[in-house]
Motif scaffolding. Sequence first.
Motif, PDB file in Angstrom:
ATOM      1  N   UNK A 193     -70.030  36.135 -83.673  1.00 57.72           N
ATOM      2  CA  UNK A 193     -70.148  37.117 -84.754  1.00 57.72           C
ATOM      3  C   UNK A 193     -69.881  36.468 -86.106  1.00 57.72           C
ATOM      4  N   UNK A 194     -70.961  36.056 -86.757  1.00 55.24           N
ATOM      5  CA  UNK A 194     -70.923  35.574 -88.132  1.00 55.24           C
ATOM      6  C   UNK A 194     -72.028  36.286 -88.889  1.00 55.24           C
ATOM      7  N   UNK A 195     -72.664  35.585 -89.820  1.00 51.83           N
ATOM      8  CA  UNK A 195     -73.747  36.206 -90.576  1.00 51.83           C
ATOM      9  C   UNK A 195     -74.909  36.620 -89.711  1.00 51.83           C
ATOM     10  N   UNK A 196     -75.324  35.744 -88.779  1.00 50.85           N
ATOM     11  CA  UNK A 196     -76.430  36.082 -87.874  1.00 50.85           C
ATOM     12  C   UNK A 196     -76.024  37.195 -86.908  1.00 50.85           C
ATOM     13  N   UNK A 197     -74.821  37.085 -86.377  1.00 52.35           N
ATOM     14  CA  UNK A 197     -74.383  38.075 -85.394  1.00 52.35           C
ATOM     15  C   UNK A 197     -74.291  39.478 -85.962  1.00 52.35           C
ATOM     16  N   UNK A 198     -73.766  39.609 -87.182  1.00 49.74           N
ATOM     17  CA  UNK A 198     -73.660  40.945 -87.772  1.00 49.74           C
ATOM     18  C   UNK A 198     -75.038  41.533 -88.042  1.00 49.74           C
ATOM     19  N   UNK A 199     -75.989  40.694 -88.492  1.00 54.45           N
ATOM     20  CA  UNK A 199     -77.359  41.188 -88.703  1.00 54.45           C
ATOM     21  C   UNK A 199     -77.988  41.610 -87.377  1.00 54.45           C
ATOM     22  N   UNK A 200     -77.743  40.841 -86.325  1.00 54.41           N
ATOM     23  CA  UNK A 200     -78.299  41.179 -85.016  1.00 54.41           C
ATOM     24  C   UNK A 200     -77.772  42.514 -84.513  1.00 54.41           C
ATOM     25  N   UNK A 201     -76.475  42.765 -84.695  1.00 49.07           N
ATOM     26  CA  UNK A 201     -75.911  44.054 -84.281  1.00 49.07           C
ATOM     27  C   UNK A 201     -76.646  45.201 -84.971  1.00 49.07           C
ATOM     28  N   UNK A 202     -76.842  45.074 -86.278  1.00 50.12           N
ATOM     29  CA  UNK A 202     -77.465  46.156 -87.046  1.00 50.12           C
ATOM     30  C   UNK A 202     -78.912  46.377 -86.644  1.00 50.12           C
ATOM     31  N   UNK A 203     -79.679  45.291 -86.483  1.00 52.70           N
ATOM     32  CA  UNK A 203     -81.085  45.459 -86.123  1.00 52.70           C
ATOM     33  C   UNK A 203     -81.238  45.999 -84.705  1.00 52.70           C
ATOM     34  N   UNK A 204     -80.403  45.536 -83.782  1.00 49.83           N
ATOM     35  CA  UNK A 204     -80.468  46.064 -82.414  1.00 49.83           C
ATOM     36  C   UNK A 204     -80.187  47.564 -82.394  1.00 49.83           C
ATOM     37  N   UNK A 205     -79.232  47.993 -83.194  1.00 47.09           N
ATOM     38  CA  UNK A 205     -78.949  49.429 -83.270  1.00 47.09           C
ATOM     39  C   UNK A 205     -80.123  50.182 -83.880  1.00 47.09           C
ATOM     40  N   UNK A 206     -80.784  49.592 -84.869  1.00 43.02           N
ATOM     41  CA  UNK A 206     -81.950  50.241 -85.472  1.00 43.02           C
ATOM     42  C   UNK A 206     -83.064  50.428 -84.451  1.00 43.02           C
ATOM     43  N   UNK A 207     -83.122  49.538 -83.457  1.00 47.26           N
ATOM     44  CA  UNK A 207     -84.148  49.626 -82.411  1.00 47.26           C
ATOM     45  C   UNK A 207     -83.707  50.531 -81.258  1.00 47.26           C
ATOM     46  N   UNK A 208     -82.515  51.105 -81.349  1.00 50.38           N
ATOM     47  CA  UNK A 208     -82.062  52.047 -80.323  1.00 50.38           C
ATOM     48  C   UNK A 208     -81.353  51.418 -79.148  1.00 50.38           C
ATOM     49  N   UNK A 209     -80.873  50.188 -79.303  1.00 53.35           N
ATOM     50  CA  UNK A 209     -80.213  49.498 -78.201  1.00 53.35           C
ATOM     51  C   UNK A 209     -78.749  49.879 -78.082  1.00 53.35           C
ATOM     52  N   UNK A 210     -78.187  49.623 -76.916  1.00 53.93           N
ATOM     53  CA  UNK A 210     -76.744  49.674 -76.710  1.00 53.93           C
ATOM     54  C   UNK A 210     -76.238  48.253 -76.943  1.00 53.93           C
ATOM     55  N   UNK A 211     -75.351  48.068 -77.927  1.00 51.27           N
ATOM     56  CA  UNK A 211     -75.008  46.729 -78.392  1.00 51.27           C
ATOM     57  C   UNK A 211     -73.536  46.415 -78.120  1.00 51.27           C
ATOM     58  N   UNK A 212     -73.323  45.254 -77.518  1.00 51.71           N
ATOM     59  CA  UNK A 212     -71.978  44.759 -77.275  1.00 51.71           C
ATOM     60  C   UNK A 212     -71.779  43.466 -78.051  1.00 51.71           C
ATOM     61  N   UNK A 213     -70.736  43.401 -78.847  1.00 49.78           N
ATOM     62  CA  UNK A 213     -70.398  42.184 -79.580  1.00 49.78           C
ATOM     63  C   UNK A 213     -69.524  41.305 -78.697  1.00 49.78           C
ATOM     64  N   UNK A 214     -69.852  40.011 -78.646  1.00 51.48           N
ATOM     65  CA  UNK A 214     -69.117  39.057 -77.831  1.00 51.48           C
ATOM     66  C   UNK A 214     -68.521  37.978 -78.727  1.00 51.48           C
ATOM     67  N   UNK A 215     -67.211  37.790 -78.638  1.00 52.44           N
ATOM     68  CA  UNK A 215     -66.545  36.814 -79.484  1.00 52.44           C
ATOM     69  C   UNK A 215     -65.428  36.141 -78.700  1.00 52.44           C
ATOM     70  N   UNK A 216     -64.684  35.257 -79.369  1.00 53.29           N
ATOM     71  CA  UNK A 216     -63.632  34.511 -78.692  1.00 53.29           C
ATOM     72  C   UNK A 216     -62.276  35.209 -78.725  1.00 53.29           C
ATOM     73  N   UNK A 217     -62.060  36.052 -79.714  1.00 54.11           N
ATOM     74  CA  UNK A 217     -60.786  36.751 -79.845  1.00 54.11           C
ATOM     75  C   UNK A 217     -61.060  38.171 -80.314  1.00 54.11           C
ATOM     76  N   UNK A 218     -59.997  38.954 -80.456  1.00 56.70           N
ATOM     77  CA  UNK A 218     -60.135  40.333 -80.916  1.00 56.70           C
ATOM     78  C   UNK A 218     -60.137  40.446 -82.433  1.00 56.70           C
TER      79      UNK A 218
END
Length: 366
Positions: A193-218
């Motif tokens: 989750x950086x610049x690319x990851x945050x954009x991916x979350x938003x676009x996936x949601x715009x397409x109606x997906x169920x989105x899970x963010x995956x990272x190394x820590x909380x």
Amino acid sequence: MNEDGPLVTQAYVCKAKGEPFALQDITLPPMKATTVQLDIVYCGLCHTDIHMRDNDWGISNYPMVAGHEGVGKIRKIGSSVANIKVGDMVGITWIRDSCRCCDPCLAGRENICVEGYQGTFLSSAAGPWGKDPYNAHGGCFSKIMRIEERFAIKIPEGIPPEVACPLICGGGTVFESVCDYVESGTRVGVASIGGLGTAAIKFCKSFGAHVTALSRSDAKKEKCLAIGADEYYACLGNAEKMLALGGKFDVIIDTSPANADVAPYMSMLKFNGTYCRVGIPTAKDMDFTYQYIPLIFTQKKIAGSIVTGTRRMKRMMELTLNEVNKFKNDPEEWNAKIVKFDKINEIMDELQEGKNTTNYRYIFEW
């Protein structure tokens, strides 16, 4: 004086591998009937610019004028230019030109041009993606640019530069994979989750997906949920935690620039799922392995995705305009910072050293 002839302007130039960028005069090529001339007003900093400065991928030529998240105002158009007028605001991407006649180019997918697109500031070291010697005057770290009309993307009114610049490269990079693999109801894992990851979350949601963010820590959990992620798991780098998510995703979009074992990611996919890699490791760490039996018997796929072409770039801008508040209203710590161009070396080093703890994106302003 021929105003359409070669033009002297100023740009930040990297003269050799790893050297700082220095402001100096450069000479742009003559105008053509199909080109436009623009004053660069803003340019986003992409981590790719740092990789190219340091030749991390082995495809850099010097001297180099980097920059490929440019936003500028049109000042001059060639005699055959039909769809852009003086005064328009346009974006300049990673692609400067392509063959324009193969099937992908005809479909506006120049990023997969069969002849290899011409990178905005790539030259001979980049092989088919650097056929022309644009490394001396190609990128958006220049006060003025000249480029083919086709590859100057209109920025709709209502999209501010702090939104437009990061989308021109990073946004387009993940939008390409979202268009290829995501639809309503798709269960997507966005890894790193950086610049690319945050954009991916938003676009996936715009397409109606169920989105899970995956990272190394909380550490990024609350912010990821705030920008639209449905779930969050701190599991990356921990094979046991990744295995516990076995068979959960239709698609994983991995935005990390660091190499990693593919197997734990593949275990998180459903049968017939796709692991799509968009982050590029350094040239000395490009290899990965995976066994054929689990790949074949589960019909899972390993894919790559690189930037996007003009058709999808325009679609992305239209979607962004319709949902502009989604892209403007990041948590405060993730907002883009606009800084003067003379801070370029300081900011690049800060980003490379991981000192940008309060934001993901920098935008340079002339």
